[in-house]
Scaffold this motif. Structure first.
Motif, PDB file in Angstrom:
ATOM      1  N   ALA A   1       4.756   5.225  -8.212  1.00 34.49           N
ATOM      2  CA  ALA A   1       5.913   4.746  -8.974  1.00 34.49           C
ATOM      3  C   ALA A   1       5.535   3.561  -9.858  1.00 34.49           C
ATOM      4  CB  ALA A   1       7.039   4.356  -8.019  1.00 34.49           C
ATOM      5  N   ASP A   2       6.315   3.383 -10.926  1.00 34.46           N
ATOM      6  CA  ASP A   2       6.145   2.227 -11.810  1.00 34.46           C
ATOM      7  C   ASP A   2       6.836   0.995 -11.247  1.00 34.46           C
ATOM      8  OD1 ASP A   2       5.056   4.020 -13.801  1.00 34.46           O
ATOM      9  OD2 ASP A   2       7.117   4.588 -14.265  1.00 34.46           O
ATOM     10  N   VAL A   3       7.924   1.229 -10.505  1.00 36.39           N
ATOM     11  CA  VAL A   3       8.803   0.149 -10.066  1.00 36.39           C
ATOM     12  C   VAL A   3       9.149   0.326  -8.593  1.00 36.39           C
ATOM     13  CG1 VAL A   3      11.090  -0.895 -10.341  1.00 36.39           C
ATOM     14  CG2 VAL A   3       9.817  -0.144 -12.357  1.00 36.39           C
ATOM     15  N   LEU A   4       9.052  -0.762  -7.834  1.00 36.08           N
ATOM     16  CA  LEU A   4       9.622  -0.808  -6.492  1.00 36.08           C
ATOM     17  C   LEU A   4      10.908  -1.608  -6.590  1.00 36.08           C
ATOM     18  CD1 LEU A   4       8.197  -1.255  -3.029  1.00 36.08           C
ATOM     19  CD2 LEU A   4       9.827  -2.971  -3.812  1.00 36.08           C
TER      20      LEU A   4
ATOM     21  N   ARG B   1      -0.648 -10.562  -7.098  1.00 38.78           N
ATOM     22  CA  ARG B   1      -1.967 -11.065  -6.709  1.00 38.78           C
ATOM     23  C   ARG B   1      -3.005  -9.964  -6.645  1.00 38.78           C
ATOM     24  NH1 ARG B   1       1.323 -14.150  -3.418  1.00 38.78           N
ATOM     25  NH2 ARG B   1       1.013 -12.822  -1.599  1.00 38.78           N
ATOM     26  N   GLU B   2      -2.572  -8.758  -6.278  1.00 37.57           N
ATOM     27  CA  GLU B   2      -3.499  -7.638  -6.186  1.00 37.57           C
ATOM     28  C   GLU B   2      -3.602  -6.862  -7.491  1.00 37.57           C
ATOM     29  OE1 GLU B   2      -2.607  -5.275  -2.762  1.00 37.57           O
ATOM     30  OE2 GLU B   2      -3.058  -6.926  -1.376  1.00 37.57           O
ATOM     31  N   ASP B   3      -2.893  -7.356  -8.523  1.00 37.60           N
ATOM     32  CA  ASP B   3      -2.918  -6.720  -9.846  1.00 37.60           C
ATOM     33  C   ASP B   3      -2.570  -5.235  -9.740  1.00 37.60           C
ATOM     34  OD1 ASP B   3      -3.163  -6.855 -12.608  1.00 37.60           O
ATOM     35  OD2 ASP B   3      -5.291  -6.313 -12.592  1.00 37.60           O
ATOM     36  N   ALA B   4      -1.573  -4.941  -8.914  1.00 35.80           N
ATOM     37  CA  ALA B   4      -1.155  -3.550  -8.695  1.00 35.80           C
ATOM     38  C   ALA B   4      -0.357  -3.036  -9.896  1.00 35.80           C
ATOM     39  CB  ALA B   4      -0.303  -3.458  -7.435  1.00 35.80           C
ATOM     40  N   PRO B   5      -0.435  -1.741 -10.176  1.00 33.64           N
ATOM     41  CA  PRO B   5       0.265  -1.157 -11.331  1.00 33.64           C
ATOM     42  C   PRO B   5       1.729  -0.874 -11.032  1.00 33.64           C
ATOM     43  CG  PRO B   5      -0.954   0.551 -10.199  1.00 33.64           C
ATOM     44  CD  PRO B   5      -1.253  -0.736  -9.467  1.00 33.64           C
ATOM     45  N   MET B   6       2.447  -1.879 -10.599  1.00 31.79           N
ATOM     46  CA  MET B   6       3.837  -1.699 -10.175  1.00 31.79           C
ATOM     47  C   MET B   6       4.546  -3.033 -10.286  1.00 31.79           C
ATOM     48  SD  MET B   6       5.154  -0.489  -6.391  1.00 31.79           S
ATOM     49  CE  MET B   6       4.998   1.267  -6.703  1.00 31.79           C
ATOM     50  N   ARG B   7       5.849  -2.972 -10.594  1.00 30.01           N
ATOM     51  CA  ARG B   7       6.653  -4.188 -10.668  1.00 30.01           C
ATOM     52  C   ARG B   7       7.799  -4.098  -9.676  1.00 30.01           C
ATOM     53  NH1 ARG B   7      10.138  -6.415 -15.901  1.00 30.01           N
ATOM     54  NH2 ARG B   7      11.170  -8.104 -14.786  1.00 30.01           N
ATOM     55  N   ALA B   8       8.109  -5.211  -9.041  1.00 31.14           N
ATOM     56  CA  ALA B   8       9.280  -5.284  -8.151  1.00 31.14           C
ATOM     57  C   ALA B   8      10.494  -5.687  -8.984  1.00 31.14           C
ATOM     58  CB  ALA B   8       9.042  -6.295  -7.038  1.00 31.14           C
ATOM     59  N   LEU B   9      11.603  -4.990  -8.792  1.00 30.04           N
ATOM     60  CA  LEU B   9      12.785  -5.216  -9.616  1.00 30.04           C
ATOM     61  C   LEU B   9      14.051  -4.997  -8.792  1.00 30.04           C
ATOM     62  CD1 LEU B   9      13.546  -5.778 -12.655  1.00 30.04           C
ATOM     63  CD2 LEU B   9      13.795  -3.304 -12.887  1.00 30.04           C
ATOM     64  N   HIS B  10      15.028  -5.865  -8.977  1.00 30.27           N
ATOM     65  CA  HIS B  10      16.288  -5.725  -8.247  1.00 30.27           C
ATOM     66  C   HIS B  10      17.070  -4.513  -8.741  1.00 30.27           C
ATOM     67  CE1 HIS B  10      20.202  -6.632  -6.512  1.00 30.27           C
ATOM     68  NE2 HIS B  10      19.608  -7.517  -5.734  1.00 30.27           N
TER      69      HIS B  10
ATOM     70  N   GLY C   1       6.695  -8.595  -4.458  1.00 31.67           N
ATOM     71  CA  GLY C   1       6.249  -8.785  -5.835  1.00 31.67           C
ATOM     72  C   GLY C   1       5.092  -9.755  -5.940  1.00 31.67           C
ATOM     73  N   GLY C   2       5.071 -10.785  -5.082  1.00 28.36           N
ATOM     74  CA  GLY C   2       3.963 -11.725  -5.089  1.00 28.36           C
ATOM     75  C   GLY C   2       2.651 -11.049  -4.727  1.00 28.36           C
TER      76      GLY C   2
ATOM     77  N   ARG D   1       0.831  -1.208   0.000  1.00 26.99           N
ATOM     78  CA  ARG D   1       0.000   0.000   0.000  1.00 26.99           C
ATOM     79  C   ARG D   1       0.865   1.256   0.000  1.00 26.99           C
ATOM     80  NH1 ARG D   1      -3.617  -3.161   3.132  1.00 26.99           N
ATOM     81  NH2 ARG D   1      -2.526  -2.647   5.058  1.00 26.99           N
ATOM     82  N   SER D   2       1.919   1.230   0.804  1.00 25.43           N
ATOM     83  CA  SER D   2       2.817   2.393   0.841  1.00 25.43           C
ATOM     84  C   SER D   2       3.502   2.597  -0.507  1.00 25.43           C
ATOM     85  CB  SER D   2       3.877   2.192   1.928  1.00 25.43           C
ATOM     86  OG  SER D   2       3.299   2.161   3.209  1.00 25.43           O
ATOM     87  N   ALA D   3       3.941   1.491  -1.116  1.00 29.16           N
ATOM     88  CA  ALA D   3       4.634   1.588  -2.407  1.00 29.16           C
ATOM     89  C   ALA D   3       3.717   2.108  -3.491  1.00 29.16           C
ATOM     90  CB  ALA D   3       5.202   0.226  -2.787  1.00 29.16           C
ATOM     91  N   VAL D   4       2.508   1.577  -3.566  1.00 31.01           N
ATOM     92  CA  VAL D   4       1.564   1.995  -4.602  1.00 31.01           C
ATOM     93  C   VAL D   4       1.176   3.463  -4.423  1.00 31.01           C
ATOM     94  CG1 VAL D   4      -0.774   1.632  -5.513  1.00 31.01           C
ATOM     95  CG2 VAL D   4       0.705  -0.334  -5.029  1.00 31.01           C
ATOM     96  N   SER D   5       1.141   3.930  -3.167  1.00 32.63           N
ATOM     97  CA  SER D   5       0.765   5.328  -2.904  1.00 32.63           C
ATOM     98  C   SER D   5       1.742   6.322  -3.510  1.00 32.63           C
ATOM     99  CB  SER D   5       0.653   5.569  -1.394  1.00 32.63           C
ATOM    100  OG  SER D   5       1.941   5.659  -0.780  1.00 32.63           O
ATOM    101  N   THR D   6       2.959   5.884  -3.810  1.00 35.73           N
ATOM    102  CA  THR D   6       3.960   6.792  -4.397  1.00 35.73           C
ATOM    103  C   THR D   6       3.684   7.074  -5.872  1.00 35.73           C
ATOM    104  OG1 THR D   6       5.474   5.021  -5.113  1.00 35.73           O
ATOM    105  CG2 THR D   6       5.718   5.835  -2.847  1.00 35.73           C
TER     106      THR D   6
END
Length: 239
Positions: free
Chosen positions: A196-199, A216-225, A211-212, A189-194
């Motif tokens: 951003a495209d990428v966490l 599952r929540e179909d959030a508009p964000m991708r986790a990336l190293h 990222g999981g 929730r905190s990440a999506v509130s920003t």
């Protein structure tokens, strides 16, 4: 300069793109990278679960695999912390020597190679999650942020509650799954509130957890190293 890549079992088995990005990045900066094939799990899962006796053979194997290298680099704060904090108390002098030569990727870039601008290009909005091992055990501090701030095209946004644990914690996520999932949802929730495209982060164990939930929540964000962002250039864009 020559270094050995300690890729870690999570990256080797689940996120090989992170290992590939780390090699590309280091070679672009003039580092000769070796990959000792004898490396395996560092023993962190066993040690954190209380199986010290089962950890000892893995400590010996890892110590032998990286013998003779002046620098050992890993794109994993948790595995770097395992080697640096616990190897000396488990494996004696040889393991302690390995601990003194082991660097998390951002430490190696900033402290050894001496760069913050690695020539990366990543035209996306990014927020950064500092993992607990990197934040508290390794004291990475501002190193990851300085590297991200130097990436051309990247807009870095603050993550609310950034220093709060994401809830993964290795076997904690298995033994306390409900609490772990709730903590992960708070982080998402905190990440999506920003907006951003990428966490991004420096530990794929945490990013797997976050990222999981994003998936599952179909959030508009991708986790990336972080390594994959730093390895990206205009000539070889990330997609």
């Amino acid at each position: 300069m020559r270094a050995a890549l300690f890729v870690t079992c999570v990256n080797d088995a689940v996120y090989p793109s992170t290992g590939i990005a780390t090699v590309r990045l280091l070679e672009r900066l003039g580092v000769e990278v070796d990959f000792p094939e004898a490396q395996s799990c560092c023993g962190q899962p066993q040690f954190n679960t209380g199986y010290r006796r089962e950890t000892e053979p893995l400590v010996r194997r890892t110590t032998q695999a990286f013998e003779g290298y002046e620098y050992v680099v890993t794109p994993s704060g948790s595995c770097a912390a395992m080697v640096r904090r616990h190897y000396p108390e488990i494996g004696g002098a040889d393991a302690a020597a390995l601990a003194s030569r082991t660097y998390e990727l951002t430490e190696f870039l900033v402290d050894v190679v001496g760069v913050t601008d690695v020539g990366a290009y990543f035209p996306h909005v990014v927020t950064y999650h500092p993992s607990c091992h990197g934040l508290r055990m390794l004291g990475l501090g501002e190193r990851p942020r300085k590297l991200l701030e130097a990436v051309r095209g990247l807009e870095l946004r603050e993550l609310p509650g950034a220093e709060e644990c994401c809830g993964f914690g290795g076997t904690f996520a298995v033994k306390n799954s409900d609490v772990s999932a709730a903590m992960g949802q708070d982080k998402v929730r905190s990440a999506v509130s920003t907006g951003a495209d990428v966490l991004c982060g420096a530990d794929n164990s945490c990013l797997m957890h976050i990222g999981g939930i994003l998936s599952r929540e179909d959030a508009p964000m991708r986790a990336l190293h972080l390594a994959e962002i730093l390895a990206s250039t205009e000539e070889e864009p990330w997609s």
